[in-house]
Motif scaffolding. Structure first.
Motif, mmCIF file in Angstrom:
data_model
loop_
_atom_site.group_PDB
_atom_site.id
_atom_site.type_symbol
_atom_site.label_atom_id
_atom_site.label_comp_id
_atom_site.label_asym_id
_atom_site.label_seq_id
_atom_site.Cartn_x
_atom_site.Cartn_y
_atom_site.Cartn_z
ATOM 1 N N ASP A 1 -53.437 41.197 -51.757
ATOM 2 C CA ASP A 1 -54.513 41.768 -52.567
ATOM 3 C C ASP A 1 -55.867 41.331 -52.017
ATOM 4 O O ASP A 1 -55.957 40.451 -51.152
ATOM 5 N N ASP A 2 -56.952 41.952 -52.565
ATOM 6 C CA ASP A 2 -58.284 41.573 -52.095
ATOM 7 C C ASP A 2 -58.699 40.190 -52.585
ATOM 8 O O ASP A 2 -59.728 39.657 -52.173
ATOM 9 N N ASN A 3 -57.894 39.587 -53.471
ATOM 10 C CA ASN A 3 -58.032 38.178 -53.854
ATOM 11 C C ASN A 3 -56.653 37.559 -53.700
ATOM 12 O O ASN A 3 -55.734 37.874 -54.450
ATOM 13 N N GLN B 1 -66.584 42.185 -45.360
ATOM 14 C CA GLN B 1 -65.989 41.083 -46.114
ATOM 15 C C GLN B 1 -66.051 39.781 -45.313
ATOM 16 O O GLN B 1 -66.297 38.710 -45.878
ATOM 17 N N TYR C 1 -57.071 39.767 -46.913
ATOM 18 C CA TYR C 1 -57.138 41.219 -47.127
ATOM 19 C C TYR C 1 -57.866 41.894 -45.969
ATOM 20 O O TYR C 1 -57.461 42.964 -45.495
ATOM 21 N N GLY D 1 -65.731 34.762 -51.352
ATOM 22 C CA GLY D 1 -65.384 35.645 -50.252
ATOM 23 C C GLY D 1 -64.241 35.136 -49.406
ATOM 24 O O GLY D 1 -63.548 35.926 -48.752
ATOM 25 N N SER E 1 -60.864 36.770 -49.964
ATOM 26 C CA SER E 1 -60.611 38.140 -49.495
ATOM 27 C C SER E 1 -60.327 38.197 -47.999
ATOM 28 O O SER E 1 -60.042 39.275 -47.463
ATOM 29 N N GLY F 1 -63.639 43.531 -53.734
ATOM 30 C CA GLY F 1 -63.563 43.729 -52.296
ATOM 31 C C GLY F 1 -64.618 44.688 -51.772
ATOM 32 O O GLY F 1 -65.220 44.461 -50.727
ATOM 33 N N LEU G 1 -68.024 43.002 -51.758
ATOM 34 C CA LEU G 1 -68.124 42.067 -50.634
ATOM 35 C C LEU G 1 -68.476 42.801 -49.349
ATOM 36 O O LEU G 1 -69.345 42.370 -48.576
ATOM 37 N N THR H 1 -66.668 37.880 -59.907
ATOM 38 C CA THR H 1 -65.653 36.891 -59.555
ATOM 39 C C THR H 1 -65.395 35.929 -60.707
ATOM 40 O O THR H 1 -64.248 35.633 -61.051
#
Length: 442
Positions: A291-293, A230, A55, A49, A52, A370, A373, A133
């Motif tokens: 990005d979300d990662n 998140q 993000y 997490g 993220s 995302g 999360l 993940t």
């Protein structure tokens, strides 16, 4: 101010001050040192997490995003301290599981129904997210390490990651996964450092923008709600903190809360040096284009990003087991007591393999990192980490109305309930929206 009257004795527990033997065969092995609690809690809390958080900042902005992160760190540190203190709040008794403490606070019938579903949502939800993940990071690692290799479907990589856990899930208890958990804790610190140091080294992208992402008003609101989830997902250790503390020996002279609190402070220090640099530097470097990662956005140098993705894989292998162990214990205890099945290798093999298969199936079906999360962060993590410990503290300790303790706990409850409602709505909506354009099992 705490009431001077002793707390009521839980039903079925002898009313005496004699402490149970630490290595009673009916309970968990109590052989862990304080540093075990540090890396178990780090492994449970500092998970994928963290990647993220930039993000989430992109939807919340500099001011609100930083405020929510600082507030979450303070609130959850307070509630973790409360849980550690409540572990032995009755002389001679150790509440080794979250639902044991809930049963003491809310009663034999109501307690498990209040606590157990929330704890299971956190533990099962974490393992589903870690399936996704692990598979995604395995895929990214292979793409960076072998540029000429034939691409393989993401769902196959998630299945490959899941296959590892069919073997690791047969390890008997927390102490048996200590080495895996220690390696996972080191990996979490390492890939977090790579994420923020790599972003800092790369510098800001051209024409970086810190304005809110340009979407419709409704979509923007739901994405903000999801961002709250998140962030709350990043503070996840409470669901297993009592199970971790249960592995530490305790006597009246040396209660387990002393080494456990030392370990918790160590884990929150690691938490801070991982979370805040990743969130702030990652957002500074990429703005609302992140990005979300963040490791996906940070593509160069390729060898370093490949190494970071491999570290994430190693970390979530350990994290999966930390969250799965309490579920395994509950499933096996229920099977033995309610169904009169014989404990042993056969029962462990069937039940634990079935759990791994379930989390694998859900992860392959809904691989929305995302969105997952945000949903699990609100639906499960906000209650167990933000406000349920405060409710239990008010119920057991009964601080004086309008005292500092009373006000702090009610503030935690209000903040936690808001995060739970908002991020659950945002997470569900975003999963449905993203599912409409996703080709399943691709």
């Amino acid at each position: 101010m705490v009431s001077d009257s002793p707390p009521p004795q839980p039903k079925g527990v002898p009313a005496n001050d004699e402490w149970k033997e630490d290595n009673d065969s009916s309970g968990p092995p109590r052989e862990a040192k304080w540093w075990y609690s540090t890396f178990h809690t780090v492994t449970a809390m500092v998970g994928a997490g963290v990647l993220s958080l930039p993000y989430a900042m992109a939807y919340l902005g500099w001011g609100p995003g930083t405020l929510v992160m600082v507030l979450s760190w303070c609130v959850t540190l307070n509630t973790m301290w409360q849980m550690i203190e409540l572990h032995e709040c009755v002389p001679g008794v150790r509440f080794d599981r979250y639902y044991d403490l809930g049963r003491h606070a809310f009663g034999e019938r109501l307690g498990p129904w209040i606590v157990l579903p929330q704890q299971l949502i956190v533990q099962v939800g974490c393992d589903i997210v870690y399936m996704v993940t692990g598979g995604k990071c395995l895929k990214k690692f292979m793409e960076l390490a072998c540029t000429n290799c034939t691409p393989i479907r993401q769902s196959y990589w998630i299945c490959t990651f899941g296959a590892i856990h069919f073997f690791l899930s047969q390890l008997p208890n927390f102490n048996s996964v200590s080495a895996v958990s220690f390696a996972a804790a080191i990996m979490s610190l390492s890939y977090s450092t790579i994420a923020w140091a790599g972003s800092l080294s790369r510098g800001r992208i051209p024409n970086v923008s810190y304005a809110y992402k340009k979407t419709s008003a409704a979509d923007s609101m739901f994405r903000i709600f999801n961002a709250l989830g998140q962030i709350s997902f990043a503070y996840a250790g409470h669901a297993v903190v009592l199970e971790i503390q249960a592995t530490i020996p305790s006597t009246p002279e040396k209660p387990s809360k002393v080494p456990m609190w030392k370990g918790a402070l160590g884990s929150y220090f690691v938490n801070a040096i991982c979370y805040f640099p990743v969130a702030l530097v990652g957002y500074w470097a990429f703005g609302n284009e992140v990005d979300d990662n963040v490791l996906v956005t940070l593509e160069k140098p390729s060898w370093l990003i490949a190494a970071a993705n491999l570290m994430v894989v190693i970390h979530v292998i350990g994290s999966y087991q930390v969250y799965a162990m309490p579920v395994f214990d509950m499933l096996e205890t229920t099977a033995v007591k309610r169904l009169n099945l014989s404990p042993g290798l056969a029962l462990r093999l069937v039940l634990r393999s079935a759990f791994v298969a379930f989390t694998l199936l859900v992860g392959v079906t809904f691989p929305f990192f995302g969105d997952l999360l945000g949903f699990f962060g609100g639906f499960g993590f906000a209650p167990t980490a933000y406000f349920l410990p405060s409710i239990i503290w008010l119920k057991i300790k009964k601080p004086k109305r309008c005292s500092i303790s009373w006000c702090i706990n009610w503030a935690c409850i209000v903040i936690g309930v808001f995060i739970m409602v908002a991020s659950t709505i945002g997470g569900v909506r975003n999963i449905l929206a993203d599912s409409s354009t996703y080709q399943f099992y691709s």
